[in-house]
Design a protein around this motif. Sequence first.
Motif, PDB file in Angstrom:
ATOM      1  N   LYS A 184      -3.107   4.111  -7.918  1.00 13.79           N
ATOM      2  CA  LYS A 184      -3.975   4.469  -6.796  1.00 13.79           C
ATOM      3  C   LYS A 184      -5.120   3.458  -6.636  1.00 13.79           C
ATOM      4  CE  LYS A 184      -3.372   7.765  -4.709  1.00 13.79           C
ATOM      5  NZ  LYS A 184      -2.596   7.984  -3.451  1.00 13.79           N
TER       6      LYS A 184
ATOM      7  N   TYR B 141       0.834  -1.207   0.000  1.00 16.64           N
ATOM      8  CA  TYR B 141       0.000   0.000   0.000  1.00 16.64           C
ATOM      9  C   TYR B 141       0.868   1.256   0.000  1.00 16.64           C
ATOM     10  CZ  TYR B 141      -3.010   3.720   1.715  1.00 16.64           C
ATOM     11  OH  TYR B 141      -3.666   4.910   1.861  1.00 16.64           O
TER      12      TYR B 141
ATOM     13  N   LYS C  12      -9.178   1.068   1.944  1.00 18.59           N
ATOM     14  CA  LYS C  12     -10.242   1.917   1.414  1.00 18.59           C
ATOM     15  C   LYS C  12      -9.970   3.374   1.766  1.00 18.59           C
ATOM     16  CE  LYS C  12     -15.269   2.470   1.395  1.00 18.59           C
ATOM     17  NZ  LYS C  12     -16.555   1.950   1.936  1.00 18.59           N
ATOM     18  N   PRO C  13     -10.056   4.288   0.785  1.00 14.65           N
ATOM     19  CA  PRO C  13      -9.744   5.697   1.066  1.00 14.65           C
ATOM     20  C   PRO C  13     -10.897   6.394   1.775  1.00 14.65           C
ATOM     21  CG  PRO C  13     -10.481   5.474  -1.196  1.00 14.65           C
ATOM     22  CD  PRO C  13     -10.425   4.077  -0.631  1.00 14.65           C
TER      23      PRO C  13
ATOM     24  N   TRP D 254      -5.888   1.584  -3.197  1.00 11.19           N
ATOM     25  CA  TRP D 254      -7.207   1.636  -2.563  1.00 11.19           C
ATOM     26  C   TRP D 254      -7.891   0.273  -2.512  1.00 11.19           C
ATOM     27  CZ3 TRP D 254      -9.322   6.778  -5.105  1.00 11.19           C
ATOM     28  CH2 TRP D 254      -8.633   7.860  -4.538  1.00 11.19           C
TER      29      TRP D 254
END
Length: 387
Positions: free
Chosen positions: A82, A59, A90-91, A86
């Motif tokens: 990205k 990550y 999880k963003p 993600w």
Amino acid sequence: MNNQNESQKNIIQKIVEGSLRLSTTEEFEKLIEQFDDNADIHREYADFLVQKKETDTAYQVYSKTADLYIQANKALQAIVAKIRAWSIVKPNHEQGRSFHAAIRKTALGESPLQAFFAEMSYPEFIGIMLRMIRVRFPADQFVIKYGDPGNDIYFIVSGTIEERTHVSADKRGASPSTSVKFLSDNDIFGEAFPLEQFNVSKSDIKTLTAVELVKIRKPILTDILKKHKGIEKLLENLYKGPSGDAKERAWTSVRRSVRHEIPIKINLKIFLADDKTELDSVGYTRDISLGGACIELENKHWSVKQKTVVDLDTMLQLYLPNVDETLEIMGTVLWVRKDKQGNKDLSLIGIQFKTLSDADRDFLDEYCFGSDGEQNLIWDLWETYVK
């Protein structure tokens, strides 16, 4: 020291192309220590860490990879990195908006594809980004065959693809024709339009190197457009060619900003490891950009097998019409394939440029990538040049 750096850069290129695999964390870390600003090697390292199930570190590396791609104005590649990050963590809303702002700031105006992402609102951007499907293909494999369903949109993240389009004869007694184009990073393909009908591919799409793509399936796209109507206009703009006709192939619009099919006379030299000349022949460019070129040679000038020259160093001497001096550029052979033009048997050679000075880059940019009026002038000069 320069030779050592060049050797390491060649290793990175082979890793990205899939012809060389690193098997330990230590090997990746050693390369990254030398090339910490190289987004491609960080991306490969992150993929390696995922395979090793070291997701926390992966990550972090994906996140840095996205930042490096943004710094290099590579919006699509940053988006894919990205997406990978993600998929692990999880963003939150703030992270999503921050990334969207970074894409808008760095990508706007760089190319039609980058503008496509940059001009989206935040909900539109996230709606597209999170519905992309990542796929990879090895070299020499069909992605789509002529007549297959062609409803999906494909974005090329890395690698080189041949698109061989079959055009039906428009006059009785005339033979069908075939056109060949070479697609690479940031090009797109697919028969998505018209959106309201089922489409089939008019082309054979085949990989020349290992390729990474992201695609959006037509049912998913239709669903997205119901929620985000502004995306349809952006897609239509992306699909418009020079004539403004939305039926034009999508990659035509994308490639206009980065590559041009201006035939330039060249002298090609390919070197063995001991610097002896393997091939020394005159040919013409079929496709050229600031990153590389596709060279066309008649087979009577070509006496070596494909596998013996791939990855070897080359020197291109470009003879530009109406210009007294030649331009010399060092490069590497990425691929070789056979082709036919009328009664001529041809070999096409994909070259990636290795060294391009600022002066040479500016000169090539001005000569080959000027305005439409300048392009017409170049073609006029070419017609005079080849007579």
